[in-house]
Design an enzyme around this catalytic site. Structure first.
Site, mmCIF file in Angstrom:
data_model
loop_
_atom_site.group_PDB
_atom_site.id
_atom_site.type_symbol
_atom_site.label_atom_id
_atom_site.label_comp_id
_atom_site.label_asym_id
_atom_site.label_seq_id
_atom_site.Cartn_x
_atom_site.Cartn_y
_atom_site.Cartn_z
ATOM 1 N N SER A 210 0.854 -1.191 0.000
ATOM 2 C CA SER A 210 0.000 0.000 0.000
ATOM 3 C C SER A 210 0.886 1.235 0.000
ATOM 4 O O SER A 210 1.650 1.431 -0.943
ATOM 5 C CB SER A 210 -0.951 -0.025 1.205
ATOM 6 N N THR A 211 0.847 2.063 1.034
ATOM 7 C CA THR A 211 1.616 3.300 1.073
ATOM 8 C C THR A 211 3.109 3.014 0.900
ATOM 9 O O THR A 211 3.686 2.230 1.642
ATOM 10 C CB THR A 211 1.394 4.026 2.411
ATOM 11 N N HIS A 237 -2.737 -1.195 -3.238
ATOM 12 C CA HIS A 237 -3.895 -0.319 -3.035
ATOM 13 C C HIS A 237 -3.783 0.888 -3.965
ATOM 14 O O HIS A 237 -2.979 1.784 -3.730
ATOM 15 C CB HIS A 237 -3.979 0.143 -1.581
ATOM 16 N N MET A 330 0.008 1.227 4.996
ATOM 17 C CA MET A 330 -0.807 1.580 6.151
ATOM 18 C C MET A 330 -1.774 0.454 6.483
ATOM 19 O O MET A 330 -2.146 -0.341 5.625
ATOM 20 C CB MET A 330 -1.630 2.842 5.842
ATOM 21 N N ASP A 333 -4.125 -4.700 6.241
ATOM 22 C CA ASP A 333 -4.539 -5.588 5.156
ATOM 23 C C ASP A 333 -3.394 -6.545 4.836
ATOM 24 O O ASP A 333 -2.241 -6.141 4.705
ATOM 25 C CB ASP A 333 -4.896 -4.757 3.918
#
Length: 398
Positions: A210-211, A237, A330, A333
């Site tokens: 993600s991030t 993401h 972040m 998940d």
């Protein structure tokens, strides 16, 4: 208090961001700038903790501004403010490559100013909390989650901070279950049992991020050879349009063939399949072939695509012959899916805290005792090549 500098040439957008951040706890907008050139001076003057940056601006655009910033300030988080379009996605990925940390998309098809403010607040504030936390000093990086071998318990030291969190800074809300980037409840460090004997054959590599993921994924995939012996499936993401542009960028910049997944693609060694924005990526069998399938099932962990969904599908089809990797991101998940994979006999690798932009997702996996390996980003590719090739060679020899 987290100080934020807002950089955008539009007075309306600057006001929108300032209003969106105005009601957030412990966030203060300390200044604004109408282009990248003015921002450079204000950065030195105001020393913000986080910068929001538009892409298209006069005199100095956002991409050039990020490049100039990184010559002097390596670690200030920069969040790009992008449009949800092909040109916006291309520019955003270029900004991330230039050194931007993350991005948010400008509200579209929103009925009122108040709804626009709420949309920006909902997307931007969690990222500011998570990225400002990453800059805080004093967090000891976690070592690999070494498992106890036959001779006795593992001796790897525990990190000083709870996985997924950073030490509190004055005025900053503490990390916890309600804070982005925090590990979920019950994620106390654990030491799972060491597997015995040589690693088994691996038939698929599944990666979640993600991030900070675009840069991390690029580095990992660039380190894998064109003849990588298994297919790679990826959930990053990202919104629609962005995933397609990201896949095309990876296809040009890595030795592998990289595509945005569509329904019915047969998984092929040496190819990487990126989950498309707003669709979960799952798999099914047709004879001996494994095919991709897109799912519009509800979001999980507020995400679609979700890493947990993909990991569970991989576990159901591949079991112990799967290898999972959780990169920077972040939230948590991937933790639930990693548990399903581990229960099926698969192995899981997590990126370490020191090299993660946000140690939420990998930290949650490590904290739950689900990581076979915890490695810095620059060692992940070599480990994957060695582990997967050796496991397949051992299987052939047997």
């Amino acid at each position: 208090m987290i100080s934020v500098l807002v950089v955008d040439d539009s007075v309306v957008v600057r006001r929108l961001i300032v209003d969106a951040l105005g009601g957030a706890e412990n966030i203060e907008v300390v200044g604004t700038a109408s282009n990248g050139q003015l921002a450079q001076a204000k950065i030195d003057q105001l020393k913000p903790d986080v910068i929001t940056m538009d892409i298209e601006m006069p005199q100095m655009d956002g991409i050039t501004a990020v490049r100039e910033l990184r010559k002097r300030h390596k670690h200030i988080p920069v969040i790009m403010f992008s449009t949800l379009s092909a040109s916006g996605a291309t520019a955003t990925l270029e900004a991330l490559s230039a050194g931007a940390t993350d991005y948010v998309t400008k509200p579209s098809n929103v009925g009122s100013v108040s709804e626009s403010i709420a949309a920006v607040r909902g997307e931007l504030v969690p990222k500011i909390y998570a990225l400002a936390g990453k800059r805080r000093p004093g967090t000891a990086p976690a070592g690999p989650a070494t498992r106890p071998g036959p001779a006795g318990p593992a001796t790897a030291a525990r990190p000083m901070a709870r996985p997924g969190t950073a030490p509190p800074r004055a005025g900053l809300p503490p990390s916890g279950p309600g804070r982005p980037g925090a590990a979920p409840p019950g994620a106390a460090p654990a030491r799972p049992v060491k597997r015995t004997g040589p690693g088994g054959r691996i038939d698929i590599l599944a990666i979640g991020s993600s991030t900070g993921g675009p840069d991390a994924l690029t580095k990992v995939l660039q380190g894998l050879p064109a003849d990588f012996p298994v297919p790679i499936v990826v959930t990053q993401h990202m919104p629609p349009v962005f995933t397609k542009m990201f896949a095309e960028r990876l296809d040009r910049s890595t030795p592998l063939r990289v595509v945005e997944a569509t329904d019915g693609m047969e998984l092929t060694p040496g190819w990487a399949y990126i989950a498309p924005g707003d669709n979960h990526l799952v798999f099914h069998r047709r004879g001996t072939a494994t095919l991709t399938q897109l799912s519009g099932a509800p979001p999980e962990n507020s995400c679609r695509p979700a890493v947990d969904v993909m990991f569970r599908s991989v576990a159901a089809l591949y079991g112990a012959s799967a290898y999972a990797t959780v990169l920077t991101g972040m939230g948590h998940d991937g933790r639930g899916g990693a548990k399903v994979l581990r229960d099926a006999g698969a192995e899981v690798l997590a990126q370490d805290e020191a090299t993660s932009v946000v140690w939420g997702m990998p930290g949650a996996v490590v904290g739950a005792g689900l990581a076979d390996e915890v490695l810095p980003l620059d060692r992940i590719s070599a480990h994957l090549v060695s582990r997967i090739k050796s496991g397949r060679s051992a299987a052939v020899a047997r």
